[in-house]
Design a protein around this motif. Sequence first.
Motif, PDB file in Angstrom:
ATOM      1  N   UNK A  29       0.761  -1.177   0.014  1.00 28.97           N
ATOM      2  CA  UNK A  29      -0.060  -0.053   0.162  1.00 28.97           C
ATOM      3  C   UNK A  29       0.710   1.340   0.052  1.00 28.97           C
ATOM      4  N   UNK A  36      -3.499   4.338   4.657  1.00 27.03           N
ATOM      5  CA  UNK A  36      -4.172   3.027   4.844  1.00 27.03           C
ATOM      6  C   UNK A  36      -3.288   2.076   5.475  1.00 27.03           C
ATOM      7  N   UNK A  73     -12.351 -12.165  -0.196  1.00 26.99           N
ATOM      8  CA  UNK A  73     -11.337 -11.646   0.737  1.00 26.99           C
ATOM      9  C   UNK A  73     -10.237 -12.563   0.764  1.00 26.99           C
ATOM     10  N   UNK A  76      -6.897 -11.387   2.064  1.00 22.45           N
ATOM     11  CA  UNK A  76      -6.900 -11.298   3.670  1.00 22.45           C
ATOM     12  C   UNK A  76      -7.246 -12.735   4.580  1.00 22.45           C
TER      13      UNK A  76
ATOM     14  N   UNK B 103     -13.226  -3.859  12.450  1.00 20.61           N
ATOM     15  CA  UNK B 103     -11.982  -3.758  11.663  1.00 20.61           C
ATOM     16  C   UNK B 103     -12.116  -4.322  10.271  1.00 20.61           C
TER      17      UNK B 103
ATOM     18  N   UNK D 101     -13.662   4.409   2.901  1.00 23.31           N
ATOM     19  CA  UNK D 101     -14.700   3.081   3.060  1.00 23.31           C
ATOM     20  C   UNK D 101     -14.360   2.303   4.098  1.00 23.31           C
ATOM     21  N   UNK D 102     -13.070   2.362   4.433  1.00 18.42           N
ATOM     22  CA  UNK D 102     -12.516   1.173   5.519  1.00 18.42           C
ATOM     23  C   UNK D 102     -13.571   1.638   6.775  1.00 18.42           C
ATOM     24  N   UNK D 107     -11.627  -2.838   6.622  1.00 13.46           N
ATOM     25  CA  UNK D 107     -10.304  -2.866   6.180  1.00 13.46           C
ATOM     26  C   UNK D 107     -10.331  -3.559   4.973  1.00 13.46           C
ATOM     27  N   UNK D 108     -10.658  -4.881   4.804  1.00 17.94           N
ATOM     28  CA  UNK D 108     -10.195  -5.748   3.444  1.00 17.94           C
ATOM     29  C   UNK D 108     -10.899  -5.257   2.469  1.00 17.94           C
ATOM     30  N   UNK D 109     -12.207  -4.708   2.460  1.00 21.85           N
ATOM     31  CA  UNK D 109     -12.755  -4.255   1.385  1.00 21.85           C
ATOM     32  C   UNK D 109     -11.813  -3.018   0.812  1.00 21.85           C
ATOM     33  N   UNK D 110     -11.536  -2.189   1.743  1.00 20.83           N
ATOM     34  CA  UNK D 110     -10.701  -0.853   1.412  1.00 20.83           C
ATOM     35  C   UNK D 110      -9.359  -1.144   0.878  1.00 20.83           C
ATOM     36  N   UNK D 111      -8.813  -2.349   1.440  1.00 24.68           N
ATOM     37  CA  UNK D 111      -7.486  -2.753   1.068  1.00 24.68           C
ATOM     38  C   UNK D 111      -7.804  -3.339  -0.495  1.00 24.68           C
ATOM     39  N   UNK D 112      -8.641  -3.945  -0.680  1.00 25.23           N
ATOM     40  CA  UNK D 112      -8.692  -4.722  -2.173  1.00 25.23           C
ATOM     41  C   UNK D 112      -9.119  -3.631  -3.142  1.00 25.23           C
TER      42      UNK D 112
ATOM     43  N   UNK F  43     -11.855   7.334  16.392  1.00 29.64           N
ATOM     44  CA  UNK F  43     -11.126   6.967  15.090  1.00 29.64           C
ATOM     45  C   UNK F  43     -11.770   7.362  13.950  1.00 29.64           C
ATOM     46  N   UNK F  48     -10.206   9.799  10.969  1.00 26.45           N
ATOM     47  CA  UNK F  48     -10.440   9.288   9.441  1.00 26.45           C
ATOM     48  C   UNK F  48     -11.311  10.699   8.767  1.00 26.45           C
ATOM     49  N   UNK F  62     -19.574   9.141  -0.742  1.00 32.70           N
ATOM     50  CA  UNK F  62     -19.104   7.935  -0.838  1.00 32.70           C
ATOM     51  C   UNK F  62     -19.512   6.778   0.240  1.00 32.70           C
ATOM     52  N   UNK F  66     -21.666   3.431   0.077  1.00 35.50           N
ATOM     53  CA  UNK F  66     -21.077   2.212   0.934  1.00 35.50           C
ATOM     54  C   UNK F  66     -22.546   1.780   1.664  1.00 35.50           C
TER      55      UNK F  66
END
Lengths: 133, 133, 133, 133, 133, 133
Positions: A29, A36, A73, A76, B103, D101-102, D107-112, F43, F48, F62, F66
Amino acid sequence: MSREERYEHGMKVLSDVDGEAGQRVVDSLADVSPELGHQVVAWAFGDMYARPDLSPRDRQLVTLGVLTALGGCEIELDVHINAALNVGLTPAEISEALLHTAVYAGMPRSINATLVAKKVFGERDLLPVKPSE
Amino acid sequence: MSREERYEHGMKVLSDVDGEAGQRVVDSLADVSPELGHQVVAWAFGDMYARPDLSPRDRQLVTLGVLTALGGCEIELDVHINAALNVGLTPAEISEALLHTAVYAGMPRSINATLVAKKVFGERDLLPVKPSE
Amino acid sequence: MSREERYEHGMKVLSDVDGEAGQRVVDSLADVSPELGHQVVAWAFGDMYARPDLSPRDRQLVTLGVLTALGGCEIELDVHINAALNVGLTPAEISEALLHTAVYAGMPRSINATLVAKKVFGERDLLPVKPSE
Amino acid sequence: MSREERYEHGMKVLSDVDGEAGQRVVDSLADVSPELGHQVVAWAFGDMYARPDLSPRDRQLVTLGVLTALGGCEIELDVHINAALNVGLTPAEISEALLHTAVYAGMPRSINATLVAKKVFGERDLLPVKPSE
Amino acid sequence: MSREERYEHGMKVLSDVDGEAGQRVVDSLADVSPELGHQVVAWAFGDMYARPDLSPRDRQLVTLGVLTALGGCEIELDVHINAALNVGLTPAEISEALLHTAVYAGMPRSINATLVAKKVFGERDLLPVKPSE
Amino acid sequence: MSREERYEHGMKVLSDVDGEAGQRVVDSLADVSPELGHQVVAWAFGDMYARPDLSPRDRQLVTLGVLTALGGCEIELDVHINAALNVGLTPAEISEALLHTAVYAGMPRSINATLVAKKVFGERDLLPVKPSE
């Protein structure tokens, strides 16, 4: 704690749990969204994962349930099946947890996650999985 | 095992885990889909839940992760947060598990599940939840 | 029925519906989660798919709707688009069913499933699909 | 407007927004579901995207939110991150939107989604992304 | 066809399939998003539902699969279970279709949809559902 | 910044964006998961939401995407449609954004979110929505 201290604290937790796999996600990243990567380390691991009231082993059971149910996922799940092994879940327990998700999330999600487990277990020379009976 | 024996075996597991709440779900299906009620009992509890390699407590952690991530499963979360208490998870552990899902599944899913936990804990006189520190 | 008889019954249904594709999924699970493979065969096909009140053709229409809506189930869509052809749905009907999902699950899910259909139809020499007019 | 005129109108909008990437999706559907390709062009772009009350830039922010939350839409994210750049969003704004979006999708959707952005930005020589401070 | 003609055509299809229930959804959108109501009628029913290559009965099987898998679509399931009855699916077939989704979308989604069916069947005096054996 | 300072900073952002609605969500979590309430404030809003590179108005676009796509987030959509109005999006823009989601997330998700908007707009005396035509 300063922003840097939170990051360093999170990185220590991340390394304990995920070994190098988590670091690789953060590195990937770096040039597109360093923030992120920072949040994964400082917030997800530093603030959240390290909290009391739930052991790392228990957290991984919850995480496997969430990631399997979300679908899509695989990246992940790879990280977190490795993490599950690192914090003490056995291959038989992980396979059983993913089987258990079939009841609530359906067979396809369960199969997809189990095939990621197969890849991870293969890489760590843990196949075939031996159920307790 | 015959179909009836599988059902009876499942009903015993279901009663141990869910108390009356699971039975109410099965009853509510009786006139519209008795087979779905049968499968919940005979398959989900008799065949799957009762398997070795993962304790009821561990299964509930996985289930809470799945149901929270799916969303729209308030009825089932009510049953399974009760079940989680029945098999030995404390209110603080359940709250922490649902916090942990934020998370991976995001804040809204975590909040929605936590509000179901609030309802269940309130009904069982377990509020306020006392975190370990 | 014994566990083995339920498995054999399910395997016969699975072979009729999915041909070799279903068997390959079961085989791929053998060393990581033999019980998940068993449940796919004995429960999903033996207990559920073989029930009366809905024909295999109708079941595949429901299944295509579910798998398309879930997303991230390309492996399973591959198996079940093959199955849909095996139980009598035409390529034009399958394409139309996947187009229909766009209304309820959105264009991206519909496109992703349709691209899996394109792959399957290509492998079975069924392209181009000829709509009825 | 006739069916052909609606298609032509939509194709003009699609070309303005997506450049060649949208056309490639439509082409890929030609032999399996020409009607799905038609609907993407005539309905999604001709009827819906071209409506007043929301600018293309604003539409792309909504679309990035939807596609990230759905998961399993890497193909469509590729098209729509390109589109987002085409209608005036900067790489820093896109990365920030995906980071945002995280909070809501995890986090996983945002990372992807961010890893798809990394691919697109790399192809357009826009790496590294420079946040405003 | 003009915009008005497309709407009128769609409204005719909608009335045949959904009776008054679809009209109520459109009415409920009138003061907040008349265009969404227009698109439901003109596009979803006029352009898409009325297409050849798949009968209304088959479309409803796909739709039930999609809506059950999505979750959180109780309003739409109510409309479409009514629609399923209107186009010729029997209560036993609908219950069986929703039971079938449990394999692919999990028990909670299947239960939630079945409880909507129970409500609809009750309102139309179709309970208890009689399976074929 | 200390934990308390991060919370105070987040609460200021939350109040600016959500008014009292966000506070009510936090309050509702106080006796079941005070840490989840803390994380929403410190957070989600403090770390964020307050970041540069995307305006509050853009963030709400956004977020609407979502939350609509996730489904089952009516509570959160209520808060965030109010927030969208607070940061400058007009009712017509919000309705159009939710209409836009129909293309990517399907009609049911778009309808469900639009009905929440109808409730919020009604409470703030903003009905009927006037599209710009």
